[in-house]
Motif scaffolding. Structure first.
Motif, PDB file in Angstrom:
ATOM      1  N   LYS A 102       8.135  24.551  15.277  1.00  0.00           N
ATOM      2  CA  LYS A 102       8.522  25.290  16.419  1.00  0.00           C
ATOM      3  C   LYS A 102       9.080  26.589  15.669  1.00  0.00           C
ATOM      4  N   THR A 103       9.622  26.544  14.645  1.00  0.00           N
ATOM      5  CA  THR A 103      10.076  27.848  13.787  1.00  0.00           C
ATOM      6  C   THR A 103       8.872  28.949  13.495  1.00  0.00           C
ATOM      7  N   ILE A 104       7.863  28.342  13.267  1.00  0.00           N
ATOM      8  CA  ILE A 104       6.823  29.243  12.849  1.00  0.00           C
ATOM      9  C   ILE A 104       5.731  29.377  13.886  1.00  0.00           C
ATOM     10  N   TRP A 105       6.328  29.662  15.030  1.00  0.00           N
ATOM     11  CA  TRP A 105       5.540  30.032  16.138  1.00  0.00           C
ATOM     12  C   TRP A 105       4.792  31.269  16.159  1.00  0.00           C
ATOM     13  N   GLY A 106       5.348  32.189  15.108  1.00  0.00           N
ATOM     14  CA  GLY A 106       4.912  33.513  15.023  1.00  0.00           C
ATOM     15  C   GLY A 106       5.594  34.212  13.819  1.00  0.00           C
ATOM     16  N   ASN A 107       5.516  35.450  13.550  1.00  0.00           N
ATOM     17  CA  ASN A 107       6.091  36.336  12.408  1.00  0.00           C
ATOM     18  C   ASN A 107       6.058  35.597  11.142  1.00  0.00           C
ATOM     19  N   THR A 108       5.034  34.811  10.814  1.00  0.00           N
ATOM     20  CA  THR A 108       4.955  33.994   9.785  1.00  0.00           C
ATOM     21  C   THR A 108       4.034  34.224   8.660  1.00  0.00           C
ATOM     22  N   ILE A 109       4.149  34.166   7.578  1.00  0.00           N
ATOM     23  CA  ILE A 109       3.072  34.198   6.518  1.00  0.00           C
ATOM     24  C   ILE A 109       2.841  32.846   5.983  1.00  0.00           C
ATOM     25  N   CYS A 134      14.657  29.436  13.591  1.00  0.00           N
ATOM     26  CA  CYS A 134      14.431  28.267  13.859  1.00  0.00           C
ATOM     27  C   CYS A 134      15.455  27.642  15.049  1.00  0.00           C
ATOM     28  N   PRO A 135      14.846  26.987  15.876  1.00  0.00           N
ATOM     29  CA  PRO A 135      15.470  26.357  17.133  1.00  0.00           C
ATOM     30  C   PRO A 135      16.818  25.865  16.936  1.00  0.00           C
ATOM     31  N   THR A 136      17.086  25.153  15.720  1.00  0.00           N
ATOM     32  CA  THR A 136      18.207  24.537  15.256  1.00  0.00           C
ATOM     33  C   THR A 136      19.312  25.380  14.467  1.00  0.00           C
ATOM     34  N   ILE A 137      19.140  26.488  14.269  1.00  0.00           N
ATOM     35  CA  ILE A 137      19.921  27.327  13.099  1.00  0.00           C
ATOM     36  C   ILE A 137      21.208  27.383  13.981  1.00  0.00           C
ATOM     37  N   ALA A 138      22.242  27.237  12.979  1.00  0.00           N
ATOM     38  CA  ALA A 138      23.773  27.434  13.709  1.00  0.00           C
ATOM     39  C   ALA A 138      24.235  28.653  14.027  1.00  0.00           C
ATOM     40  N   ASP A 139      24.921  28.794  15.210  1.00  0.00           N
ATOM     41  CA  ASP A 139      25.193  30.225  15.494  1.00  0.00           C
ATOM     42  C   ASP A 139      25.690  31.159  14.529  1.00  0.00           C
ATOM     43  N   ILE A 195      27.524  29.054   1.534  1.00  0.00           N
ATOM     44  CA  ILE A 195      26.753  29.940   2.070  1.00  0.00           C
ATOM     45  C   ILE A 195      25.491  29.542   1.717  1.00  0.00           C
ATOM     46  N   ASN A 196      24.098  29.663   2.752  1.00  0.00           N
ATOM     47  CA  ASN A 196      22.891  29.937   2.246  1.00  0.00           C
ATOM     48  C   ASN A 196      22.795  31.377   2.013  1.00  0.00           C
ATOM     49  N   PRO A 197      22.415  31.709   0.575  1.00  0.00           N
ATOM     50  CA  PRO A 197      22.178  33.031   0.263  1.00  0.00           C
ATOM     51  C   PRO A 197      20.800  33.461   0.794  1.00  0.00           C
ATOM     52  N   GLU A 198      19.993  32.707   1.538  1.00  0.00           N
ATOM     53  CA  GLU A 198      18.654  33.143   1.980  1.00  0.00           C
ATOM     54  C   GLU A 198      18.790  33.609   3.227  1.00  0.00           C
ATOM     55  N   ARG A 199      17.867  34.521   3.551  1.00  0.00           N
ATOM     56  CA  ARG A 199      17.419  34.661   5.035  1.00  0.00           C
ATOM     57  C   ARG A 199      16.240  34.095   5.829  1.00  0.00           C
ATOM     58  N   GLY A 200      15.779  33.351   5.036  1.00  0.00           N
ATOM     59  CA  GLY A 200      14.309  32.530   5.685  1.00  0.00           C
ATOM     60  C   GLY A 200      14.096  31.270   4.988  1.00  0.00           C
ATOM     61  N   PHE A 201      12.777  30.706   5.378  1.00  0.00           N
ATOM     62  CA  PHE A 201      12.621  29.701   4.503  1.00  0.00           C
ATOM     63  C   PHE A 201      11.084  29.828   3.876  1.00  0.00           C
ATOM     64  N   PHE A 202      10.915  29.033   2.718  1.00  0.00           N
ATOM     65  CA  PHE A 202       9.603  28.927   2.366  1.00  0.00           C
ATOM     66  C   PHE A 202       9.375  27.861   2.215  1.00  0.00           C
ATOM     67  N   GLY A 203       8.800  27.164   3.078  1.00  0.00           N
ATOM     68  CA  GLY A 203       8.587  25.561   3.430  1.00  0.00           C
ATOM     69  C   GLY A 203       7.446  24.956   2.982  1.00  0.00           C
ATOM     70  N   VAL A 204       7.211  23.694   2.536  1.00  0.00           N
ATOM     71  CA  VAL A 204       5.981  23.001   2.430  1.00  0.00           C
ATOM     72  C   VAL A 204       5.306  22.660   3.632  1.00  0.00           C
ATOM     73  N   ALA A 205       4.061  23.240   3.665  1.00  0.00           N
ATOM     74  CA  ALA A 205       3.229  23.024   5.052  1.00  0.00           C
ATOM     75  C   ALA A 205       3.036  21.718   5.194  1.00  0.00           C
ATOM     76  N   PRO A 206       2.195  21.162   4.306  1.00  0.00           N
ATOM     77  CA  PRO A 206       1.466  19.867   4.383  1.00  0.00           C
ATOM     78  C   PRO A 206       2.535  18.854   4.633  1.00  0.00           C
ATOM     79  N   GLY A 207       2.284  17.772   5.543  1.00  0.00           N
ATOM     80  CA  GLY A 207       3.401  16.771   6.111  1.00  0.00           C
ATOM     81  C   GLY A 207       4.268  17.525   6.991  1.00  0.00           C
TER      82      GLY A 207
END
Ligand code: GTP
Ligand code: MN
Ligand code: MN
Length: 611
Positions: free
Chosen positions: A338-345, A400-405, A315-327
Motif C-alpha cells: 500500500k505504501t508504494i501506491w505512487g510517488n515511487t522509484i 506508509c499507512p502504519t507510519i506512527a503519527d 530516531i530514524n534518521p531517514e525520510r523514506g524506505f529503500f526496500g527489497v521488492a521481491p518477496g
C-alpha cells in the motif's frame, strides 16, 4: 544555456561559505558543465524525472496504476552494494580493524583525486544539502552530497530531508559531512569529444571510501543504492558509527517500531537483522493476532542516545524506505504494497505490459508477459527471474499507512527492547531473551546469517555479521563491541532488554518451519509478555526460552513437534556453535576485545557442558 530554471549559484550562499568553498573546489576538480543547487521542491522533482525519462534512465509507469512513479534499470554490473570495493581510510589500519578493507588515507586521496579529475565533464553537478533526522533535531546530523546522477538526486529527495530547508539550517560552524559522489562516466573525453549518455552510467572501477577522522565520504563508479545514496549506509552507519563512538551514542542497522498491546500498553522495539533479512517486513508488520497494533517508525537505521531521563531514545534518521521488492506482496507485507501506491522509484524490477511493475512474490500469479529487470522479454516459462533479487522500491515514509503519527519527532522514542536476528536454518531458536545486557551484546556480536543478494558475492553462505553491522561499522569491530558494553554500563537499569530471534529455521526439505511475516506478531507478544513481567522463561545457557504453551499458536496449522524443535535449545548444535565462536573471537585483537564477551563465551561453554 539551458531553458530550465536551474541555479548555478548557491542560494543563501552568504550563510555558509565553507559549503560554497567546498562546492567550488569539487567543481574545479570534476569540471561539470553546470552546477545546480538542489532546492527540494516538487517542481524540481518534476523537472528531474522528466529529464530522466527523456534520457532513458527512467520509464514513467502507467499513472492509472502508479501515479508519479518510475522504473529504473541499472547496468547489470551495478545492482548491489560492493563490499570488496568499500574502504575505511583511517590513519591507523588498526582503527579500521580486521573486518573492514583499509586504505592509507593520503594514498587514497591521491588516487581519488585522479579518478574524480574531470569525472563530471559534460554532466550536471548537483549539490544536495540534507539532514539525517528531523532538521535541527538534537539527534540529527547534516550532510552535503555532491553527485552527477539525477537518479541519486531524486532518490535522496525521497530518502532524506534535503534542499533549501536543510541548507538554511547548516549555519556557519554547524558540523556537516561532505559526501562526494560521481558515477565516473564523463560525457566528454580528454580530446573534447562528446559521447552519448547511457541510461545507467557507471564505471567498472568502483570505490566507496570513508575517511573517519575527517568524516568525509568519496564514492566513485556506482549509481546504486547504498553505494550512491550517501546519506544512508555511508553516512548514517559508517561515518555515524564513528561519531557515535566518539560522542557516546549508537548508530545501528535497526528498524524501529511501536507496539501497542490489547491492554493499550505501548512499547518500542529496535531490531537489527542483516540486509534482506526482514527489517522492512517487521517494521510494517500487520499482526494476525487480535488486539495488537504495530506502527512503523523506521525500517533500516536507528540513531540512539541516552535522553535526559537516562533511557535510550531512538530516531530514524531517514525520510523514506529503500526496500527489497521481491518477496514483498499482499500476503507477506500488505503495508508495503500500500505504501508504494505512487510517488515511487522502482529499480530493477519487471515492467508489465500495462505499464505497471511486477516482481516475484508481488502476486501469486505472474503476468503472462512482461519485460524483465534487464529489459528482456519475459514469460513465466522463461525460467529466469523477472525482477533482480535485490530490486528495490524507493518511497517516502509518510506514505506508509502504519507510519506512527510522531515518527518525525526530533526527540525520538524510548527503546524498551532490542532484537537481534539473522538467517539461521538451524541452531538459533525462534526467540530467546538475554539474561543481562552483556549476554545481549554477546548475542549481537555472535550473530551470523546466510548471505543475500543485497551485496555482490555468493548467496546462502553462512557468515558472521555482528549486530548486522559487518559491512557498516566504520571502525575496529572489537572497539565497536566495547562501545556496546560501555553503553550498557552507562544505561544501567535503564538499558533495554535484549532478545535474539530467528524466523528462518528450515526443515529437512529446506522449507521454513515458522510462517513468519505477520505471524511474527506472536513472538512480539511473547517479548512484550516478558517486558511486562507476565510471562516466564526457561533459563538456559543461551538465554530465556519460551514455555511452549505460553507462545500463542492459536489458529496456526502447524506441526507442534516442529515448533517445539525450533523453540528449544539444541545442545549438540550449540556446542559446535560455541567452539566456532571461540575461533571467531580469536580473529580479533586481544587487547581491544572486551573481556565481558570472553566471559560470556566461557559461561556458555561451561553451562552447555561436555558432549
Ligand atoms: P535491507 O533493506 O537490505 O537492510 O533488508 P531488510 O532487513 O529490510 O529485509 P526485508 O524486510 O526487505 O526482507 C528481505 C527478504 O526476507 C524478503 O525476501 C522477505 O520475503 C524475507 N522475509 C522477511 N521477513 C520474513 C519472515 O518472517 N520469514 C521469512 N521466511 N522470510 C522473510
Ligand atoms: Mn539495510
Ligand atoms: Mn529494508
Amino acid at each position: 544555456m539551458t531553458m530550465l530554471a536551474t541555479r548555478t549559484t548557491p542560494p543563501l550562499n552568504h550563510r555558509n561559505p565553507e559549503i560554497a568553498d567546498w562546492v567550488d573546489d569539487i567543481a574545479r576538480l570534476t569540471t561539470p558543465d553546470e552546477v545546480v543547487w538542489v532546492d527540494g521542491s516538487t517542481a524540481e522533482w518534476d523537472r528531474l524525472t522528466k529529464e530522466m525519462v527523456a534520457q532513458g534512465t527512467l520509464i514513467r509507469l502507467n499513472p492509472e496504476w502508479r501515479p508519479n512513479s518510475f522504473l529504473a534499470r541499472s547496468d547489470p554490473a551495478d545492482v548491489a552494494r560492493v563490499e570488496d570495493r568499500t574502504f575505511i581510510c583511517s590513519v591507523d589500519p588498526d582503527d579500521a580493524g580486521p573486518t573492514n578493507n583499509w586504505r592509507d588515507p593520503s594514498i587514497m586521496r591521491l588516487e581519488l583525486s585522479e579518478l574524480f579529475s574531470h569525472s563530471m565533464r559534460g554532466r550536471t553537478m548537483y549539490v544536495i544539502p540534507f539532514s539525517m533526522g528531523p532538521i535541527g533535531g538534537a539527534l540529527s546530523q547534516f550532510g552535503v552530497q555532491i553527485t552527477d546522477s539525477p537518479y541519486v538526486v531524486a532518490s535522496m529527495a525521497l530518502m532524506t530531508r534535503m534542499g533549501d530547508a536543510a541548507l538554511e539550517a547548516i549555519t556557519p560552524g554547524t558540523p556537516w559531512v561532505p559526501a562526494l559522489h560521481s558515477v565516473g562516466a564523463p560525457l566528454v573525453d580528454d580530446d573534447g569529444v562528446r559521447h552519448d549518455d547511457s541510461a545507467w552510467p557507471n564505471n567498472e572501477n568502483k570505490y566507496i571510501c570513508h575517511f573517519p577522522e575527517s568524516r568525509e565520504i568519496w564514492s566513485f563508479g556506482s549509481g546504486y543504492g547504498g553505494n550512491a545514496l550517501l546519506g544512508k549506509k555511508c553516512f548514517a552507519l559508517r561515518i555515524a558509527s564513528v561519531m557515535a563512538r566518539d560522542e557516546g551514542w549508537m548508530a545501528e542497522h535497526m528498524l524501529i517500531v511501536r507496539v501497542t498491546s490489547p491492554e493499550n500498553r505501548v512499547f518500542h522495539l529496535a531490531a537489527a537483522f542483516p540486509s534482506a533479512c526482514g527489517k522492512t517486513n517487521l517494521a510494517m508488520l500487520a499482526p494476525t493476532i487480535p488486539g495488537w497494533k504495530v506502527e512503523t517508525i523506521g525500517d533500516d537505521i536507528a540513531w540512539m542516545r541516552p535522553g535526559p531521563d537516562g533511557r535510550l531514545r531512538a530516531i530514524n534518521p531517514e525520510r523514506g524506505f529503500f526496500g527489497v521488492a521481491p518477496g514483498t506482496g499482499l500476503s507477506t507485507n500488505p503495508v508495503a504494497t500500500k505504501t508504494i501506491w505512487g510517488n515511487t522509484i522502482f529499480t530493477n524490477v519487471a515492467l508489465r505490459d500495462d505499464g505497471d511493475v511486477w516482481w516475484e512474490g508481488l502476486t501469486d500469479t505472474p503476468p503472462a508477459h512482461a519485460t524483465d529487470w534487464a529489459g528482456n522479454d519475459w514469460t513465466p516459462a522463461s525460467g529466469t527471474r523477472a525482477a533482480h533479487p535485490n530490486g528495490r522500491f524507493t518511497v517516502a515514509a509518510d506514505q506508509c499507512p502504519t507510519i506512527a503519527d510522531d515518527w518525525n519527532s526530533p526527540d525520538g522514542v524510548v527503546i524498551d527492547a532490542i532484537l537481534f536476528g539473522g538467517r539461521r536454518p538451524s541452531t538459533v531458536p525462534l526467540v530467546s531473551q538475554a539474561r543481562t545486557w552483556q549476554q545481549g551484546v554477546f548475542m549481537g556480536a555472535t550473530m551470523a546469517s546466510e548471505t543475500t543478494a543485497a551485496a555482490t558475492g555468493e548467496v546462502g553462505v553462512l557468515r558472521h555479521d555482528p549486530f548486522a553491522m559487518l559491512p557498516f561499522t566504520g571502525y575496529n569491530m572489537a572497539d565497536y563491541f566495547a562501545h556496546w558494553i560501555a553503553m550498557g554500563e552507562r544505561l544501567g537499569e535503564n538499558a533495554p532488554a535484549i532478545f535474539s530471534v530467528n524466523w528462518f529455521r528450515t526443515d529437512a526439505d529446506g522449507r521454513f518451519i515458522w510462517p513468519g511475516f505477520s505471524e511474527n506478531a506472536r513472538v512480539i507478544e511473547w517479548i512484550v509478555g516478558r517486558l511486562e513481567g507476565d510471562l516466564a522463561a526457561r533459563a538456559t545457557p543461551i538465554g530465556g526460552l519460551p514455555l511452549a504453551h505460553e507462545l500463542n499458536l492459536d489458529g496456526l496449522s502447524l506441526d507442534v513437534d516442529e515448533i517445539r524443535g525450533i523453540i528449544d535449545l539444541d545442545k549438540t548444535a550449540w556446542r559446535r556453535e560455541a567452539a566456532e565462536i571461540a575461533d571467531y573471537f580469536g580473529t580479533f585483537d586481544e587487547t581491544r576485545f572486551p573481556i565481558e564477551l570472553r566471559r560470556e563465551l566461557e559461561r556458555l561453554t561451561r553451562e552447555l557442558g561436555p558432549e
